[in-house]
Design an enzyme around this catalytic site. Structure first.
Site, PDB file in Angstrom:
ATOM      1  N   TYR A 192       0.847  -1.199   0.000  1.00 57.77           N
ATOM      2  CA  TYR A 192       0.000   0.000   0.000  1.00 57.77           C
ATOM      3  C   TYR A 192       0.879   1.244   0.000  1.00 57.77           C
ATOM      4  O   TYR A 192       1.811   1.359   0.799  1.00 57.77           O
ATOM      5  CB  TYR A 192      -0.915   0.009   1.234  1.00 57.77           C
ATOM      6  CG  TYR A 192      -1.902  -1.147   1.205  1.00 57.77           C
ATOM      7  CD1 TYR A 192      -3.017  -1.110   0.372  1.00 57.77           C
ATOM      8  CD2 TYR A 192      -1.692  -2.291   1.967  1.00 57.77           C
ATOM      9  CE1 TYR A 192      -3.909  -2.170   0.303  1.00 57.77           C
ATOM     10  CE2 TYR A 192      -2.582  -3.362   1.910  1.00 57.77           C
ATOM     11  CZ  TYR A 192      -3.686  -3.293   1.077  1.00 57.77           C
ATOM     12  OH  TYR A 192      -4.557  -4.346   1.011  1.00 57.77           O
ATOM     13  N   SER A 193       0.552   2.188  -0.893  1.00 56.26           N
ATOM     14  CA  SER A 193       1.312   3.443  -0.965  1.00 56.26           C
ATOM     15  C   SER A 193       1.018   4.298   0.249  1.00 56.26           C
ATOM     16  O   SER A 193      -0.140   4.385   0.692  1.00 56.26           O
ATOM     17  CB  SER A 193       0.869   4.264  -2.178  1.00 56.26           C
ATOM     18  OG  SER A 193       1.464   3.791  -3.319  1.00 56.26           O
ATOM     19  N   CYS A 351       0.102   7.151 -11.657  1.00 55.97           N
ATOM     20  CA  CYS A 351      -0.166   6.109 -10.669  1.00 55.97           C
ATOM     21  C   CYS A 351      -1.646   5.719 -10.705  1.00 55.97           C
ATOM     22  O   CYS A 351      -2.527   6.575 -10.645  1.00 55.97           O
ATOM     23  CB  CYS A 351       0.198   6.626  -9.274  1.00 55.97           C
ATOM     24  SG  CYS A 351       0.182   5.337  -8.017  1.00 55.97           S
ATOM     25  N   TYR A 393      -1.221  -0.705 -11.944  1.00 58.49           N
ATOM     26  CA  TYR A 393      -1.533  -2.075 -11.537  1.00 58.49           C
ATOM     27  C   TYR A 393      -2.851  -2.514 -12.163  1.00 58.49           C
ATOM     28  O   TYR A 393      -3.580  -1.687 -12.685  1.00 58.49           O
ATOM     29  CB  TYR A 393      -1.624  -2.184 -10.005  1.00 58.49           C
ATOM     30  CG  TYR A 393      -2.144  -0.926  -9.329  1.00 58.49           C
ATOM     31  CD1 TYR A 393      -3.508  -0.691  -9.245  1.00 58.49           C
ATOM     32  CD2 TYR A 393      -1.251   0.045  -8.834  1.00 58.49           C
ATOM     33  CE1 TYR A 393      -3.981   0.468  -8.633  1.00 58.49           C
ATOM     34  CE2 TYR A 393      -1.721   1.207  -8.219  1.00 58.49           C
ATOM     35  CZ  TYR A 393      -3.081   1.414  -8.125  1.00 58.49           C
ATOM     36  OH  TYR A 393      -3.556   2.570  -7.536  1.00 58.49           O
TER      37      TYR A 393
END
Ligand code: A2P
Length: 393
Positions: A192-193, A351, A393
């Site tokens: 997790y960012s 992102c 992702y």
């Protein structure tokens, strides 16, 4: 001298020690100790089965060597060694064309080699792993999306008490849900960012925030989204040594995201707001969501002044309205973007959904063409200079 060979290696600075590669390798060439995951050159047949499942890309590293790195060499590394200079016997030139081609292909990897921005702070990585995690206490768990939205995104705050856990904006942490999967194996590490700046979600506190979307079948996302204040949770990391924020206040930062891909950009924006609110560098955010009610941090983002952050929200599913994606809004902002793209102080970060990569790339190509810049040449140069970063992702 031995003929050069292409050796498969794992980047210890990026690897999150999730064990996926070791489980995937059909010839048991991948193994690990408490420090690193490593590849046994005598067993690896370069089948590449381990490359696609790796969540970080740390698996996709190669060196051309005349004497292979041993397992012990690899266990001791904190970072990958540089490509050695190879002198081929019988040639006057330092290196043969064939070997150079091999090295070029080895350096490229799947998405091209990314490096940290020149002015980024040096990150700490892999301080804690599965065998030796850090225990955090949950001090907050708030829903970020509107109550009417069926997208359930949470803002989770974790406190590390007296144990140092230094992080930078753009880094991630790992979380392992307790228990085992259907095969009786421990669950995999999920990344997790970090959504808060380096000095804490609350300034000068040893805590951080995450932005987590509940996935219907997601073991870890459900575990995290259901955490209660006071719960203890095991954390690994920090991870990530390239998708980092430039420290230089004159750096322009263009941020393009969808959904929870906004987490690192909240961290970037908060750090700039708290550390250099009058910075000369421009910050621009292109943020895509289905509807305003599905957009994490919608309310707080409205309050960030335009002088600090230019905000462009793209909504794809507002009834009766045309679908808008981030790349459409980038085209609308062509004038400001092309001006920024001409500066070597400009950094681009993408992102979120993998699908947006292509659309963003063509928008940048069109914008550059309109001012006689060549995007694809620029992109390669920007990536090599740590000014172009993609995490999808
Ligand atoms: P869409 O409504 O067409 O799925 P999600 O909510 O699934 O995480 O997606 C976040 C946003 O990203 C949504 O608005 C979604 O639009 C949008 N999106 C989906 N595919 C792309 C793409 N190829 N390029 C840009 N945005 C996209």
């Amino acid at each position: 001298m031995n003929a050069p060979i292409k050796q498969h290696l794992i980047d210890p600075e990026i690897c999150i020690r999730c064990n996926t590669c070791e489980e995937t390798c059909p010839v048991d060439a991948i193994t690990h100790d408490a420090n690193n995951y490593v590849v046994d050159v005598s067993k690896c047949n370069l089948c590449l089965n381990c490359i696609p499942p790796c969540p970080t890309g740390s698996i996709d590293n190669w060196r051309i060597v005349t004497s292979a790195y041993s397992l012990d060499d690899q266990y001791s590394w904190m970072e990958l060694p540089a490509q050695e200079q190879i002198v081929v016997a019988g040639h006057n030139e330092a290196i043969d064309d064939d070997v150079q081609a091999l090295i070029d292909s080895a350096h490229k990897g799947v998405g091209g080699k990314s490096v940290a921005p020149a002015s980024a702070a040096k990150p700490s990585v892999n301080l804690f792993n599965r065998e030796k995690p850090i225990v955090a206490t949950v001090t907050g768990n708030y829903r970020l999306t509107h109550e009417d939205s069926d997208v359930d995104v949470h803002h989770i705050i974790l406190d590390f008490g007296d144990t140092a856990f230094p992080v930078l904006e753009g880094q991630s942490i790992g979380i392992v849900a307790p228990g085992v999967d259907a095969d009786g194996k421990p669950h995999r590490v999920r990344l997790y960012s970090i959504a808060s700046p380096r000095h804490g979600e609350r300034p000068n506190h040893n805590n951080l925030a995450l932005t987590v979307k509940r996935e219907p079948q997601g073991v870890c996302s459900n575990y995290v989204c259901d955490l209660k204040k006071g719960d203890k949770i095991e954390v690994t990391g920090p991870f990530g040594a390239t998708f980092l924020m430039p420290n230089d206040p004159a750096a322009n930062i263009i941020m393009i995201c969808t959904g929870t891909g906004s987490a690192p950009f909240r961290a970037f924006t908060e750090w700039r707001r708290r550390s250099a609110p009058n910075a000369p560098g421009r910050m621009l955010l292109f943020f895509g969501a289905r509807r305003p009610s599905d957009l994490p941090y919608f309310g707080p983002l409205q309050k960030v002044p335009n002088s600090l952050l230019g905000k462009h929200f793209a909504y794809s599913r507002i009834p009766g309205e045309k679908k808008v994606y981030v790349q459409d809004l980038m085209r609308v902002e062509q004038e400001e973007l092309s001006r920024l793209l001409k500066s070597d102080m400009t950094h681009i970060y993408v992102c979120g959904l993998k699908g947006m990569e292509q659309g963003v790339d063509s928008a940048l190509d069109d914008i550059c063409r309109s001012v006689e810049l060549k995007w694809h040449d620029m992109r390669d140069a920007m990536r090599a200079q740590g000014r172009y970063h993609v995490e999808t992702y």
